[in-house]
Design a protein around this motif. Sequence first.
Motif, PDB file in Angstrom:
ATOM      1  N   GLY A 165       0.820  -1.176  -0.066  1.00  0.00           N
ATOM      2  CA  GLY A 165      -0.089   0.044   0.000  1.00  0.00           C
ATOM      3  C   GLY A 165       0.786   1.363   0.036  1.00  0.00           C
ATOM      4  N   ASN A 166       0.602   2.043   1.169  1.00  0.00           N
ATOM      5  CA  ASN A 166       1.336   3.251   1.048  1.00  0.00           C
ATOM      6  C   ASN A 166       2.827   3.149   2.039  1.00  0.00           C
ATOM      7  OD1 ASN A 166      -0.186   3.215   3.511  1.00  0.00           O
ATOM      8  ND2 ASN A 166       0.198   5.445   3.644  1.00  0.00           N
ATOM      9  N   ILE A 167       3.085   1.876   2.349  1.00  0.00           N
ATOM     10  CA  ILE A 167       4.109   1.723   3.190  1.00  0.00           C
ATOM     11  C   ILE A 167       5.377   1.140   2.410  1.00  0.00           C
ATOM     12  CG2 ILE A 167       4.981   0.566   5.389  1.00  0.00           C
ATOM     13  CD1 ILE A 167       2.237   0.963   6.416  1.00  0.00           C
ATOM     14  N   LEU A 168       6.351   1.496   2.452  1.00  0.00           N
ATOM     15  CA  LEU A 168       7.869   1.354   2.191  1.00  0.00           C
ATOM     16  C   LEU A 168       8.811   0.444   3.231  1.00  0.00           C
ATOM     17  CD1 LEU A 168       9.933   0.891  -0.233  1.00  0.00           C
ATOM     18  CD2 LEU A 168      10.566   3.062   0.162  1.00  0.00           C
ATOM     19  N   ILE A 169       9.211  -0.468   2.978  1.00  0.00           N
ATOM     20  CA  ILE A 169      10.160  -1.483   3.910  1.00  0.00           C
ATOM     21  C   ILE A 169      11.445  -1.366   3.203  1.00  0.00           C
ATOM     22  CG2 ILE A 169      10.383  -3.190   5.377  1.00  0.00           C
ATOM     23  CD1 ILE A 169       7.526  -3.712   5.268  1.00  0.00           C
ATOM     24  N   GLN A 170      12.584  -0.957   3.819  1.00  0.00           N
ATOM     25  CA  GLN A 170      13.891  -1.253   3.336  1.00  0.00           C
ATOM     26  C   GLN A 170      14.920  -1.515   4.125  1.00  0.00           C
ATOM     27  OE1 GLN A 170      14.166   2.426   1.041  1.00  0.00           O
ATOM     28  NE2 GLN A 170      15.317   3.321   2.597  1.00  0.00           N
ATOM     29  N   VAL A 171      16.109  -1.866   4.104  1.00  0.00           N
ATOM     30  CA  VAL A 171      17.314  -2.216   4.718  1.00  0.00           C
ATOM     31  C   VAL A 171      18.294  -1.235   4.373  1.00  0.00           C
ATOM     32  CG1 VAL A 171      18.958  -3.709   5.412  1.00  0.00           C
ATOM     33  CG2 VAL A 171      16.704  -4.722   5.551  1.00  0.00           C
ATOM     34  N   GLU A 172      18.651  -0.365   5.450  1.00  0.00           N
ATOM     35  CA  GLU A 172      20.122   0.644   5.176  1.00  0.00           C
ATOM     36  C   GLU A 172      21.420   0.003   5.667  1.00  0.00           C
ATOM     37  OE1 GLU A 172      20.386   5.201   5.892  1.00  0.00           O
ATOM     38  OE2 GLU A 172      18.819   4.273   5.033  1.00  0.00           O
ATOM     39  N   VAL A 173      22.282   0.033   5.232  1.00  0.00           N
ATOM     40  CA  VAL A 173      23.482  -0.091   5.728  1.00  0.00           C
ATOM     41  C   VAL A 173      24.376   0.940   5.682  1.00  0.00           C
ATOM     42  CG1 VAL A 173      25.476  -1.588   5.707  1.00  0.00           C
ATOM     43  CG2 VAL A 173      23.230  -2.681   5.177  1.00  0.00           C
ATOM     44  N   ASP A 174      24.838   1.691   6.775  1.00  0.00           N
ATOM     45  CA  ASP A 174      25.555   2.848   6.790  1.00  0.00           C
ATOM     46  C   ASP A 174      27.026   2.673   7.259  1.00  0.00           C
ATOM     47  OD1 ASP A 174      23.498   4.313   6.046  1.00  0.00           O
ATOM     48  OD2 ASP A 174      22.725   4.674   8.043  1.00  0.00           O
TER      49      ASP A 174
END
Length: 111
Positions: free
Chosen positions: A62-71
């Motif tokens: 829907g209107n929700i984006l899920i992601q993994v971020e590696v900094d």
Amino acid sequence: ARDPKRLGDSVTEDFVWYRVAPDGPKVAAQGRANMVKMLEQFFSADAPAGFESKVYRLGMVGNILIQVEVDKYDSKTEGKVEKTSVELYEFRDGRRFREWRLTPTASTFDK
């Protein structure tokens, strides 16, 4: 492009960014103007050296984006740092209006 004003255009006026810590969520930035100010400080000369970020998009529901971020960055106090987080972005009218950053910690599942 490290352009805080351009990034500010991607969020709503009432944007709220939460960092979820072991003791619960904390507001990192509230409102577009405060987010832009925070990014201006981050992109300043005082920002961590050698900052890199890789983003892995997991999906959109829907209107929700899920992601993994590696900094990755060099810290004056911690040396070389690598932090992984799960990001949830909620969109309204094509702009982010709520964001949650969850940073994993050691758990009993690791044993």
